[in-house]
Design a protein around this motif. Structure first.
Motif, PDB file in Angstrom:
ATOM      1  N   PHE A 147      37.322  -0.526 -27.046  1.00  0.00           N
ATOM      2  CA  PHE A 147      37.157   0.918 -27.264  1.00  0.00           C
ATOM      3  C   PHE A 147      38.551   1.635 -27.314  1.00  0.00           C
ATOM      4  O   PHE A 147      38.751   2.542 -28.184  1.00  0.00           O
ATOM      5  CB  PHE A 147      36.076   1.475 -26.347  1.00  0.00           C
ATOM      6  N   ARG A 153      38.001  -6.302 -20.596  1.00  0.00           N
ATOM      7  CA  ARG A 153      37.271  -7.085 -21.637  1.00  0.00           C
ATOM      8  C   ARG A 153      36.407  -5.931 -22.387  1.00  0.00           C
ATOM      9  O   ARG A 153      36.024  -6.043 -23.455  1.00  0.00           O
ATOM     10  CB  ARG A 153      36.517  -8.284 -21.330  1.00  0.00           C
ATOM     11  N   ILE A 154      35.821  -4.885 -21.395  1.00  0.00           N
ATOM     12  CA  ILE A 154      34.979  -3.945 -22.154  1.00  0.00           C
ATOM     13  C   ILE A 154      35.765  -2.754 -22.719  1.00  0.00           C
ATOM     14  O   ILE A 154      35.443  -2.233 -23.576  1.00  0.00           O
ATOM     15  CB  ILE A 154      33.955  -3.617 -20.889  1.00  0.00           C
ATOM     16  N   ALA A 155      36.805  -2.393 -22.031  1.00  0.00           N
ATOM     17  CA  ALA A 155      37.443  -1.037 -22.315  1.00  0.00           C
ATOM     18  C   ALA A 155      38.615  -1.304 -23.133  1.00  0.00           C
ATOM     19  O   ALA A 155      38.675  -0.499 -24.211  1.00  0.00           O
ATOM     20  CB  ALA A 155      38.201  -0.499 -20.991  1.00  0.00           C
ATOM     21  N   GLN A 156      39.024  -2.477 -23.558  1.00  0.00           N
ATOM     22  CA  GLN A 156      40.277  -2.728 -24.395  1.00  0.00           C
ATOM     23  C   GLN A 156      39.663  -2.500 -25.821  1.00  0.00           C
ATOM     24  O   GLN A 156      40.661  -1.726 -26.678  1.00  0.00           O
ATOM     25  CB  GLN A 156      40.957  -4.162 -24.328  1.00  0.00           C
ATOM     26  N   ARG A 184      42.631  -8.447 -31.144  1.00  0.00           N
ATOM     27  CA  ARG A 184      42.046  -9.336 -29.884  1.00  0.00           C
ATOM     28  C   ARG A 184      42.585 -10.663 -29.918  1.00  0.00           C
ATOM     29  O   ARG A 184      43.208 -11.305 -28.727  1.00  0.00           O
ATOM     30  CB  ARG A 184      40.735  -9.213 -29.934  1.00  0.00           C
ATOM     31  N   ARG A 228      37.959  -7.808 -15.989  1.00  0.00           N
ATOM     32  CA  ARG A 228      36.463  -7.790 -16.496  1.00  0.00           C
ATOM     33  C   ARG A 228      36.188  -6.130 -16.803  1.00  0.00           C
ATOM     34  O   ARG A 228      35.734  -6.349 -18.230  1.00  0.00           O
ATOM     35  CB  ARG A 228      35.513  -7.847 -15.402  1.00  0.00           C
ATOM     36  N   LEU A 229      36.992  -5.158 -16.658  1.00  0.00           N
ATOM     37  CA  LEU A 229      36.878  -4.018 -16.952  1.00  0.00           C
ATOM     38  C   LEU A 229      37.751  -3.973 -18.481  1.00  0.00           C
ATOM     39  O   LEU A 229      37.175  -3.310 -19.280  1.00  0.00           O
ATOM     40  CB  LEU A 229      37.351  -2.976 -16.154  1.00  0.00           C
ATOM     41  N   SER A 255      42.741 -13.405 -20.927  1.00  0.00           N
ATOM     42  CA  SER A 255      42.084 -12.731 -22.034  1.00  0.00           C
ATOM     43  C   SER A 255      41.414 -13.731 -23.071  1.00  0.00           C
ATOM     44  O   SER A 255      42.105 -14.846 -23.187  1.00  0.00           O
ATOM     45  CB  SER A 255      43.114 -11.925 -22.770  1.00  0.00           C
TER      46      SER A 255
END
Length: 586
Positions: free
Chosen positions: A419, A414-417, A267, A411-412, A287
């Motif tokens: 996982f 930040r949540i999906a990366q 990250r 926005r997606l 990011s």
């Protein structure tokens, strides 16, 4: 307000927020110091283990207390193999991109090497390293690291090569006009331009390194058994003994390691590489990484950068610029070209001699192979080829739309990366026993199960390259498509597919090689002291390795390499050339 109240010192100096702001850099410096001390201590432990006597078959303990030591050994092997892969990818990418006479040969060689399974590298590399260093554990460990390197490096080399070929011509011309030296051009143009693709492909490489680790830490070579202390041998031992509790502990340890690596390394690297995005309009939604933000507040790192790295780099660039001007005035272009021709001729002659010697030795090895073996190998090659095609189609069907969605929606992302990174880094080999048992219970044979397992092993090559391609599309082009009111089909046809096309081709090429590589595990699997196999080239390679049949192993590897090179010549090479010309960002 009275004069006494005005003269009173402001309470902000003694506020909790002020103390926190002042103490955070000190805490960060202490943490960085502790990490450096821990790293030094780990290097000492590793050196003491590797300098010990040779223990090819270590006793693997399934106790929970052994997991930290095994995790340390596995992470050290992955790290060293990754550093070796990064150095090779950059050097090979430069040579292939800028040497026109050697480019076709180098890319064809890369196609061949990425198609060779890890199990084909395993016997010669391990035996060679043990011969070079016969009295220390270092020989086996270096062989293991080199084999893991062969499972990590190829997609990074392809990615860096493709990035160099996609650099806009105006930037290259600017470097020539300003007489940048090769080192200056590398650090100020080429490496920054390739950073996004290289970071995302590094994540795939490390994930594939875990895949190779599960194979390399515990394997048979003829009548000899090799077992190295690590998470791969721990999980393999637990699976063979049917110890579900040990399997659960090993899988939890792998998950914890993957989450830690994602948060502490990947990250921050993604957030750092985002500044190298090639665009004309500043993107406000970039990011973010809390770890990277904390590191930027460290006093030690700030002072080292300001007082050491920056002055040193400025002096180095100035010296290189002066040297480049002198060479440009003294050495004509004709002499440079002559030297380049001479170096290429010497290098090509050396490679031809090695190739001739290798072909002669190989012909002696396979000379007595019966005709029935060749027939079985061709049948197995056809079966594996069909499984690879089906696995690629299934993987591309979901990775392309999902990757574009994540790359276009911060926005997606930040949540999906996180996982997606964890799922990709989790070694599929650790899940193979569970998935295989579930598929077999549904009535699917090992042939169909092999397709599913191939897809699970190779889908991330396409997925992460598509994400990198979608993120690399300039924000101003996205805004233009929105302003002109493009429909969804128009947006895909005129912006998305052309924008991600070079990355998509790189992902498909490496996924294809990865699927062939994964066939050695998906078509031949040992489960609860049973050996499951199906018709396929991967099964024949694995069985030949187990029995020490090097003639079949060599011939199967040659057939697999020929198939992959033929596919690359007829399909991937024209598409790659299209990506370099028509869909190049200018």
């Amino acid at each position: 307000m009275s004069e006494t109240q005005q003269a009173r010192p402001p309470r902000l100096l003694f506020s909790r927020a002020f103390l926190v702001d002042r103490s955070w850099p000190i805490v960060l410096d202490l943490g960085i110091g502790a990490a450096l001390i821990a790293l030094f201590y780990g290097v000492l432990l590793l050196a003491r283990y590797w300098s010990g006597t040779v223990v090819p078959e270590s006793q693997i303990s399934l106790a929970a207390s052994a997991l930290p030591r095994y995790a340390f050994y596995s992470c050290a092997r992955i790290l060293l193999a990754y550093l070796l892969s990064l150095a090779f990818a950059i050097g090979y990418g430069y040579l292939a991109a800028y040497n026109k006479r050697a480019e076709a040969f180098l890319i064809a060689t890369l196609d061949i090497l990425q198609s060779i399974p890890v199990m084909s590298f395993l016997p010669p590399v391990i035996l060679a390293m043990m011969t070079l260093i016969p009295t220390h554990q270092l020989g086996i460990e270096l062989g293991d690291i080199v084999v893991i390197f062969t499972g990590m490096v190829w997609n990074m080399a392809f990615s860096f090569y493709a990035s160099l070929k996609a650099i806009p011509r105006e930037l290259q011309e600017a470097c020539k006009i300003n007489r940048f030296s090769p080192i200056q051009r590398a650090f100020q143009l080429e490496l920054p331009f390739a950073a996004i693709g290289l970071v995302w492909n590094s994540m795939i490489s490390v994930a594939n390194g875990w895949f190779a680790l599960m194979i390399c830490e515990m394997f048979n070579l003829g009548s000899r058994n090799f077992r190295l202390p690590g998470l791969g041998s721990y999980l393999a031992t637990a699976a063979s003994m049917g110890d579900n509790h040990a399997m659960a502990r090993g899988l939890i340890t792998v998950v914890v390691l993957i989450v830690a690596i994602d948060q502490l390394i990947w990250r921050p690297l993604i957030a750092w590489s985002d500044k190298f995005k090639f665009e004309n309009v500043e993107n406000a939604d970039r990011s973010r990484s809390p770890i990277l933000d904390l590191l930027r507040r460290s006093n030690i790192l700030t002072r080292v950068s300001e007082h050491t790295l920056e002055p040193l780099s400025e002096r180095m660039y100035a010296a290189l610029a002066r040297g480049e001007r002198k060479r440009a005035g003294v050495l004509p272009d004709v002499d440079r070209t002559r030297r380049s021709y001479l170096a290429t001729a010497v290098f090509g002659t050396f490679l031809l001699l090695i190739a001739a010697l290798t072909i002669w030795k190989a012909s002696l090895l396979v000379r007595g192979l019966p005709l029935v073996e060749y027939r079985q190998l061709l049948i197995g090659a056809g079966a594996t080829f069909l499984r690879v095609i089906v696995a690629l189609v299934l993987a591309a069907a979901w990775t392309i739309p999902a990757g574009v969605m994540i790359g276009f929606n911060p926005r997606l992302a930040r949540i999906a990366q996180p996982f997606a990174q964890i799922a990709a880094s989790f070694p599929a080999t650790a899940l193979f026993p569970l998935i295989l048992v579930a598929l077999l219970r549904t009535g699917a044979g090992l042939g169909l199960s092999a397709v599913v397992l191939m897809m699970l092993s190779t889908q991330w090559y396409i997925f992460f390259n598509v994400i990198a391609g979608a993120m690399a599309i300039p924000s101003d082009l996205k805004e233009v498509s929105t302003l002109f009111g493009f429909s969804r089909i128009q947006r895909w046809r005129t912006l998305i597919l052309p924008g991600i096309f070079p990355y998509l081709i790189t992902g498909l090429i490496t996924a294809s090689g990865g699927a062939w590589n994964a066939s050695i595990l998906t078509e031949y699997f040992k489960l609860h002291e049973r050996t499951l196999s199906t018709v396929g080239l991967g099964a024949q390679i694995d069985h030949a390795t187990d029995t020490g049949n090097f003639a079949v192993l060599l011939m199967a590897t040659v057939i697999m390499a020929l198939i992959v090179v033929t596919i690359n010549r007829l399909l991937w090479r024209p598409l790659n050339r299209l990506a370099e010309t028509k869909y190049r960002l200018e």
